[in-house]
Design an enzyme around this catalytic site. Structure first.
Site, PDB file in Angstrom:
ATOM      1  N   HIS A  88       1.014  -1.124  -0.265  1.00  0.00           N
ATOM      2  CA  HIS A  88       0.028   0.044  -0.058  1.00  0.00           C
ATOM      3  C   HIS A  88       0.614   1.087   0.050  1.00  0.00           C
ATOM      4  O   HIS A  88       1.434   1.614   1.069  1.00  0.00           O
ATOM      5  CB  HIS A  88      -0.905   0.055   1.287  1.00  0.00           C
ATOM      6  CG  HIS A  88      -1.868   1.090   1.168  1.00  0.00           C
ATOM      7  ND1 HIS A  88      -3.235   0.916   1.160  1.00  0.00           N
ATOM      8  CD2 HIS A  88      -1.696   2.480   1.290  1.00  0.00           C
ATOM      9  CE1 HIS A  88      -3.918   2.251   1.079  1.00  0.00           C
ATOM     10  NE2 HIS A  88      -3.036   2.992   1.147  1.00  0.00           N
TER      11      HIS A  88
ATOM     12  N   HIS B 120       1.570   5.305  -2.110  1.00  0.00           N
ATOM     13  CA  HIS B 120       1.046   6.382  -3.060  1.00  0.00           C
ATOM     14  C   HIS B 120       2.185   6.982  -3.998  1.00  0.00           C
ATOM     15  O   HIS B 120       2.722   8.026  -3.270  1.00  0.00           O
ATOM     16  CB  HIS B 120       0.414   7.252  -2.309  1.00  0.00           C
ATOM     17  CG  HIS B 120      -1.036   6.711  -1.862  1.00  0.00           C
ATOM     18  ND1 HIS B 120      -2.156   7.104  -2.427  1.00  0.00           N
ATOM     19  CD2 HIS B 120      -1.267   6.362  -0.698  1.00  0.00           C
ATOM     20  CE1 HIS B 120      -3.030   6.477  -1.505  1.00  0.00           C
ATOM     21  NE2 HIS B 120      -2.539   6.101  -0.456  1.00  0.00           N
TER      22      HIS B 120
ATOM     23  N   GLN C 143      -9.346   9.266  -5.252  1.00  0.00           N
ATOM     24  CA  GLN C 143      -9.346   9.832  -3.878  1.00  0.00           C
ATOM     25  C   GLN C 143     -10.189  10.778  -3.552  1.00  0.00           C
ATOM     26  O   GLN C 143     -10.371  10.966  -2.202  1.00  0.00           O
ATOM     27  CB  GLN C 143      -7.915  10.600  -3.948  1.00  0.00           C
ATOM     28  CG  GLN C 143      -7.330  11.589  -2.873  1.00  0.00           C
ATOM     29  CD  GLN C 143      -6.873  10.939  -1.689  1.00  0.00           C
ATOM     30  OE1 GLN C 143      -5.900  10.415  -1.478  1.00  0.00           O
ATOM     31  NE2 GLN C 143      -7.706  10.777  -0.662  1.00  0.00           N
TER      32      GLN C 143
ATOM     33  N   HIS D  61      -9.244   1.750  -0.122  1.00  0.00           N
ATOM     34  CA  HIS D  61      -9.220   2.210   1.158  1.00  0.00           C
ATOM     35  C   HIS D  61     -10.532   2.080   1.931  1.00  0.00           C
ATOM     36  O   HIS D  61     -11.294   2.539   1.285  1.00  0.00           O
ATOM     37  CB  HIS D  61      -8.772   3.876   1.164  1.00  0.00           C
ATOM     38  CG  HIS D  61      -7.482   4.313   0.396  1.00  0.00           C
ATOM     39  ND1 HIS D  61      -6.850   3.741  -0.462  1.00  0.00           N
ATOM     40  CD2 HIS D  61      -6.624   4.621   1.015  1.00  0.00           C
ATOM     41  CE1 HIS D  61      -5.622   4.078  -0.664  1.00  0.00           C
ATOM     42  NE2 HIS D  61      -5.412   4.860   0.381  1.00  0.00           N
TER      43      HIS D  61
ATOM     44  N   GLU E 260     -10.998   4.538   6.802  1.00  0.00           N
ATOM     45  CA  GLU E 260      -9.898   5.182   7.388  1.00  0.00           C
ATOM     46  C   GLU E 260     -10.583   6.295   8.276  1.00  0.00           C
ATOM     47  O   GLU E 260     -10.349   7.328   7.799  1.00  0.00           O
ATOM     48  CB  GLU E 260      -8.771   5.456   6.278  1.00  0.00           C
ATOM     49  CG  GLU E 260      -7.504   6.037   7.057  1.00  0.00           C
ATOM     50  CD  GLU E 260      -6.750   6.679   6.013  1.00  0.00           C
ATOM     51  OE1 GLU E 260      -7.043   6.857   4.611  1.00  0.00           O
ATOM     52  OE2 GLU E 260      -5.414   6.985   6.158  1.00  0.00           O
TER      53      GLU E 260
ATOM     54  N   ASP F  95       2.332   3.345   2.810  1.00  0.00           N
ATOM     55  CA  ASP F  95       1.340   4.124   2.608  1.00  0.00           C
ATOM     56  C   ASP F  95       2.124   5.531   1.794  1.00  0.00           C
ATOM     57  O   ASP F  95       1.893   6.106   0.834  1.00  0.00           O
ATOM     58  CB  ASP F  95       0.464   4.477   3.920  1.00  0.00           C
ATOM     59  CG  ASP F  95      -0.938   5.297   3.480  1.00  0.00           C
ATOM     60  OD1 ASP F  95      -1.062   5.535   2.048  1.00  0.00           O
ATOM     61  OD2 ASP F  95      -1.588   5.472   4.413  1.00  0.00           O
TER      62      ASP F  95
ATOM     63  N   TRP G  79       0.411  13.955   3.364  1.00  0.00           N
ATOM     64  CA  TRP G  79      -0.273  13.228   4.594  1.00  0.00           C
ATOM     65  C   TRP G  79       0.959  12.941   5.495  1.00  0.00           C
ATOM     66  O   TRP G  79       0.596  12.950   6.896  1.00  0.00           O
ATOM     67  CB  TRP G  79      -0.927  12.064   4.382  1.00  0.00           C
ATOM     68  CG  TRP G  79      -2.165  12.225   3.367  1.00  0.00           C
ATOM     69  CD1 TRP G  79      -3.355  12.645   3.625  1.00  0.00           C
ATOM     70  CD2 TRP G  79      -2.151  12.247   1.801  1.00  0.00           C
ATOM     71  NE1 TRP G  79      -3.993  12.550   2.670  1.00  0.00           N
ATOM     72  CE2 TRP G  79      -3.530  12.531   1.420  1.00  0.00           C
ATOM     73  CE3 TRP G  79      -1.052  12.008   0.829  1.00  0.00           C
ATOM     74  CZ2 TRP G  79      -3.760  12.642   0.040  1.00  0.00           C
ATOM     75  CZ3 TRP G  79      -1.418  12.241  -0.525  1.00  0.00           C
ATOM     76  CH2 TRP G  79      -2.791  12.572  -0.777  1.00  0.00           C
TER      77      TRP G  79
END
Ligand code: FE2
Length: 432
Positions: free
Chosen positions: A57, A59, A152, A210, A213, A309, A315
């Protein structure tokens, strides 16, 4: 007889002083002592040899973008999403490729050779998908990169979200993503799970969503995901990423939910670094940790693997591409510090992740692909504690990365010192 022999290796099952023979791109021998000589050899000097790390996982379209166009002031998930929304229109294919390739270099040096990256499909330009499909081709000799079409801003919530996701799949992005908890309503979230599972079933693709979360214990999309997985016959091909709301759910409800997850053979992907950083932000004290119920899911036979992630993006301002850092955090957040616990945690960044990603030929067995790493640690416990250097990273039987040993392993009695191993790297004393 062998192209490469790795001598005196410690293996994950506790065997010590083992030789591994590699021929071409396969492991062809694992013995106490291989008699053959002649090919190249590496002396592992009693260090741990493991299959490479897998990150299920990530990005890659956002990585290494920290500070673009500004920093996340609150440090929250929602400001991160808003910030990514500011950066997205500014993205170019060239800049995306450059950042992704830089990350891939870092990953290889850390022995991370399998990555599943989400690709944001919210911008109908789909420059993210274009860029990462090109990166996938470029890095194929050293990294297996899987791509997930990830809406997203919401599959239904984003303008054109439905069409953009389908177009990304048409372009060759091979996994169906989703974000049901971010849709406008619970009902929209539920509908998105059904629609996305239907797309996956129709196209014969895996799903990686996802899911939940959030700290909201009523965010129960994982229940829907499990049900739709069974309904569409997708067992074993579906991953639920994050599932942080499970941390906050009522215990009775979870006692029903976990068997449903197990029945649907959902692969669960917590992201310990990000979960401990982003969850519980609305709490005062006591403050929730927010990571899903790793111990309980594993005990129920659910395949749990950990993701990194984010690395230096809207983030998360930290991260290093090191799955041992991820595992290290998981030990703390899940409070899994026993010997057996640590072995399970290590599995979650290796064999479990390989299962989540559907990798073939993964592992340290005869006949497996000759992909492996030599760590500057004696065993799993030491690897998790020290996050040591990856001395050798081997792909298809060839060394593709080396890192010099750290000097000063005073705690490693009875084995060659790092100075012995480092001699190849140290400058030679000039002859007078
Ligand atoms: Fe994510």
């Amino acid at each position: 007889m062998f192209d490469l022999i790795i001598r005196n290796a410690n293996l994950l099952d506790g065997r010590q002083g083992i030789d591994l023979g590699l021929k071409g791109a396969k492991i062809t021998a694992i013995e106490k002592s291989i008699a053959a000589t002649g090919g190249k050899e590496i002396d592992a000097t009693g260090r741990l040899v493991s299959p490479p790390f897998c990150d299920p996982h990530f990005h890659m379209d956002a990585t290494l973008s920290l500070g673009m166009p500004r920093m996340n002031v609150s440090g929250t998930l929602l400001e991160g999403i808003a910030l990514w929304g500011e950066l997205r229109p500014l993205l170019t294919k060239e800049a995306l490729i450059e950042r992704a390739l830089r990350y891939c270099d870092l990953a290889v040096s850390q022995g991370l050779l399998y990555i599943r990256s989400h690709v944001d499909t919210s911008d109908p330009r789909l420059v993210t998908a274009e860029a990462l499909l090109e990166v996938k081709e470029k890095v194929a000799p050293y990294i297996d990169l899987q791509l997930v079409a990830f809406p997203q801003d919401g599959y239904y919530r984003a303008p054109d979200g439905v069409r953009s996701l389908e177009r990304a799949l048409d372009m060759g992005v091979g996994i169906v993503g989703g974000i049901p908890h971010f849709e406008r309503t619970m009902e929209d979230g539920t509908c998105s799970v059904e629609a996305l599972c239907r797309i996956a079933a129709d196209r014969g693709l895996p799903v990686d969503m996802h899911c939940d979360e959030t700290d909201d214990p009523m965010s129960r999309h994982i229940e829907t995901l499990a049900a739709q997985t069974v309904r569409f016959g997708l067992e074993g091909r579906v991953a639920g990423s994050h599932l942080t709301s499970m941390h906050s759910m009522d215990n009775y409800y979870v006692s029903k939910l976990i068997p449903l997850i197990a029945e649907a053979e959902i692969n669960v992907i917590p992201n310990p670094l990000i979960n401990i950083m982003l969850q519980g932000r609305h709490d005062t004290y006591p403050k929730r940790r927010g990571m899903t119920r790793v111990r309980e899911l594993m005990a129920a036979g659910v395949n749990v693997s950990f993701g990194h992630d984010c690395v230096m993006d809207p983030w998360y301002s930290m991260g290093s591409g090191d799955m041992l850092e991820v595992a290290h955090m998981a030990i703390h957040v899940a409070q899994m510090a026993g010997i057996e616990d640590k072995r399970k945690i290590f599995d979650a960044i290796t064999v479990n992740s390989a299962k989540t990603m559907g990798l073939e030929g993964y592992g340290l067995e005869i006949g497996c692909n000759a992909n492996l790493i030599v760590l500057q640690a004696a065993d799993v416990t030491e690897a998790l504690r020290l996050k040591p250097n990856r001395l050798f990273v081997i792909k298809a039987g060839k060394v593709i990365a080396r890192t010099a040993p750290r000097i000063g392993e005073l705690f490693l009695g009875g084995r060659p010192t790092s100075i012995d191993m480092a001699k190849d790297y140290l400058p030679q004393t000039p002859q007078r």
